[in-house]
Design a protein around this motif. Sequence first.
Motif, mmCIF file in Angstrom:
data_model
loop_
_atom_site.group_PDB
_atom_site.id
_atom_site.type_symbol
_atom_site.label_atom_id
_atom_site.label_comp_id
_atom_site.label_asym_id
_atom_site.label_seq_id
_atom_site.Cartn_x
_atom_site.Cartn_y
_atom_site.Cartn_z
ATOM 1 N N TRP A 68 43.500 40.832 33.355
ATOM 2 C CA TRP A 68 42.726 39.679 32.899
ATOM 3 C C TRP A 68 43.625 38.486 33.165
ATOM 4 O O TRP A 68 44.725 38.392 32.630
ATOM 5 C CB TRP A 68 42.412 39.792 31.405
ATOM 6 C CG TRP A 68 42.093 38.474 30.741
ATOM 7 C CD1 TRP A 68 42.884 37.803 29.841
ATOM 8 C CD2 TRP A 68 40.925 37.668 30.907
ATOM 9 N NE1 TRP A 68 42.274 36.652 29.447
ATOM 10 C CE2 TRP A 68 41.063 36.530 30.103
ATOM 11 C CE3 TRP A 68 39.782 37.801 31.682
ATOM 12 C CZ2 TRP A 68 40.103 35.538 30.025
ATOM 13 C CZ3 TRP A 68 38.822 36.807 31.611
ATOM 14 C CH2 TRP A 68 38.980 35.694 30.787
ATOM 15 N N GLU A 104 35.633 46.349 36.532
ATOM 16 C CA GLU A 104 35.556 45.371 35.437
ATOM 17 C C GLU A 104 36.944 44.787 35.208
ATOM 18 O O GLU A 104 37.578 44.992 34.174
ATOM 19 C CB GLU A 104 35.019 46.031 34.159
ATOM 20 C CG GLU A 104 33.627 46.595 34.295
ATOM 21 C CD GLU A 104 32.597 45.554 34.714
ATOM 22 O OE1 GLU A 104 32.618 44.429 34.189
ATOM 23 O OE2 GLU A 104 31.769 45.881 35.585
ATOM 24 N N TYR A 106 39.027 41.074 35.508
ATOM 25 C CA TYR A 106 38.566 39.696 35.383
ATOM 26 C C TYR A 106 39.617 38.644 35.698
ATOM 27 O O TYR A 106 40.799 38.828 35.421
ATOM 28 C CB TYR A 106 38.064 39.444 33.954
ATOM 29 C CG TYR A 106 36.872 40.283 33.603
ATOM 30 C CD1 TYR A 106 35.591 39.879 33.948
ATOM 31 C CD2 TYR A 106 37.025 41.488 32.933
ATOM 32 C CE1 TYR A 106 34.485 40.651 33.629
ATOM 33 C CE2 TYR A 106 35.929 42.272 32.611
ATOM 34 C CZ TYR A 106 34.667 41.843 32.961
ATOM 35 O OH TYR A 106 33.580 42.612 32.640
ATOM 36 N N HIS A 108 39.506 34.291 35.114
ATOM 37 C CA HIS A 108 38.712 33.164 34.630
ATOM 38 C C HIS A 108 39.442 31.864 34.940
ATOM 39 O O HIS A 108 40.576 31.660 34.497
ATOM 40 C CB HIS A 108 38.501 33.300 33.122
ATOM 41 C CG HIS A 108 37.628 32.244 32.541
ATOM 42 N ND1 HIS A 108 37.736 31.845 31.244
ATOM 43 C CD2 HIS A 108 36.637 31.493 33.066
ATOM 44 C CE1 HIS A 108 36.845 30.901 30.992
ATOM 45 N NE2 HIS A 108 36.174 30.663 32.098
#
Length: 140
Positions: A68, A104, A106, A108
Amino acid sequence: MPLITVAYTSSRQSPSLKADIASAVSELTAGILHKDPNVTAIIVKSVDAGDWFAGGKSLAEQKLASYWIDIHVTEGTNTKDEKAAYLAAMFKRMAEILGSLHPETYLHVDEVRGDAYGFGGLSQERRYIAGKLDVSLKAA
């Protein structure tokens, strides 16, 4: 001057893994998003694969890695194409470093207003204005 947080899980371990991740993130951020590595801060945190769940199963069970990445940049400083290229390049590079990635996984890109974001006690908007004033004063 982005602040980047990377949380990752991987069965691959090495003494240099966190430094390798930080180096790759810095390189791609500079090369694709045009952010100065001298004012880029990167926090890298390891998460146990048994504590990371995707699709209802831990990544330890699935024997997959993931990450992430949360990056804060000043709003309007990157195009949609740059951000898309950044996401794709980061996924490829992180798979090379961490191993097979869960889909999945990620990243951002947080676009933050220039008056609400900065470092060293100054907002990005103030830095921008100061830079414009320096240019206009030198031209006079």
